[in-house]
Design a protein around this motif. Structure first.
Motif, PDB file in Angstrom:
ATOM      1  N   THR A 152      82.091  14.244  74.968  1.00  0.00           N
ATOM      2  CA  THR A 152      82.581  13.392  73.886  1.00  0.00           C
ATOM      3  C   THR A 152      83.139  14.222  72.731  1.00  0.00           C
ATOM      4  O   THR A 152      84.141  13.845  72.136  1.00  0.00           O
ATOM      5  N   VAL A 153      82.518  15.351  72.424  1.00  0.00           N
ATOM      6  CA  VAL A 153      83.028  16.206  71.346  1.00  0.00           C
ATOM      7  C   VAL A 153      84.398  16.757  71.716  1.00  0.00           C
ATOM      8  O   VAL A 153      85.308  16.785  70.887  1.00  0.00           O
ATOM      9  N   ARG A 154      84.562  17.160  72.955  1.00  0.00           N
ATOM     10  CA  ARG A 154      85.880  17.679  73.375  1.00  0.00           C
ATOM     11  C   ARG A 154      86.941  16.592  73.288  1.00  0.00           C
ATOM     12  O   ARG A 154      88.071  16.861  72.872  1.00  0.00           O
ATOM     13  N   LYS A 155      86.612  15.376  73.692  1.00  0.00           N
ATOM     14  CA  LYS A 155      87.581  14.284  73.607  1.00  0.00           C
ATOM     15  C   LYS A 155      87.964  14.022  72.158  1.00  0.00           C
ATOM     16  O   LYS A 155      89.131  13.809  71.846  1.00  0.00           O
ATOM     17  N   ARG A 156      86.969  14.018  71.255  1.00  0.00           N
ATOM     18  CA  ARG A 156      87.262  13.796  69.835  1.00  0.00           C
ATOM     19  C   ARG A 156      88.164  14.884  69.285  1.00  0.00           C
ATOM     20  O   ARG A 156      89.074  14.612  68.521  1.00  0.00           O
ATOM     21  N   ARG A 157      87.910  16.130  69.670  1.00  0.00           N
ATOM     22  CA  ARG A 157      88.751  17.229  69.190  1.00  0.00           C
ATOM     23  C   ARG A 157      90.177  17.082  69.679  1.00  0.00           C
ATOM     24  O   ARG A 157      91.120  17.355  68.939  1.00  0.00           O
ATOM     25  N   LYS A 158      90.348  16.650  70.930  1.00  0.00           N
ATOM     26  CA  LYS A 158      91.705  16.441  71.445  1.00  0.00           C
ATOM     27  C   LYS A 158      92.413  15.364  70.656  1.00  0.00           C
ATOM     28  O   LYS A 158      93.582  15.505  70.300  1.00  0.00           O
ATOM     29  N   VAL A 159      91.722  14.266  70.347  1.00  0.00           N
ATOM     30  CA  VAL A 159      92.319  13.175  69.580  1.00  0.00           C
ATOM     31  C   VAL A 159      92.695  13.666  68.190  1.00  0.00           C
ATOM     32  O   VAL A 159      93.779  13.384  67.691  1.00  0.00           O
TER      33      VAL A 159
END
Length: 62
Positions: free
Chosen positions: A29-36
């Motif tokens: 989830t942290v990686r997805k947030r960083r991508k966004v």
């Protein structure tokens, strides 16, 4: 070994598996947030979106 002797090992194994699962879920989830955030922070992309929105408004007004 009887089942009662194996029970603490089984519980420890399940405990560690659950911890690993939670850590993996948090990392994903942290990686997805960083991508966004990276996409939102890209000024060139933001300018392009604004230009396309303006074009849409112009086409709707015609």
């Amino acid at each position: 070994m009887t089942l009662q002797e194996l029970m603490p090992l089984i519980i420890l194994f399940l405990f560690f598996v659950s911890i690993i699962t939670v850590v993996l879920a948090i990392v994903i989830t942290v990686r997805k947030r960083r991508k966004v955030q990276r996409v939102e922070a890209d000024p060139g992309l933001q300018a392009r979106v604004e230009r396309l929105e303006k074009e849409v408004k112009d086409l709707k007004s015609k």
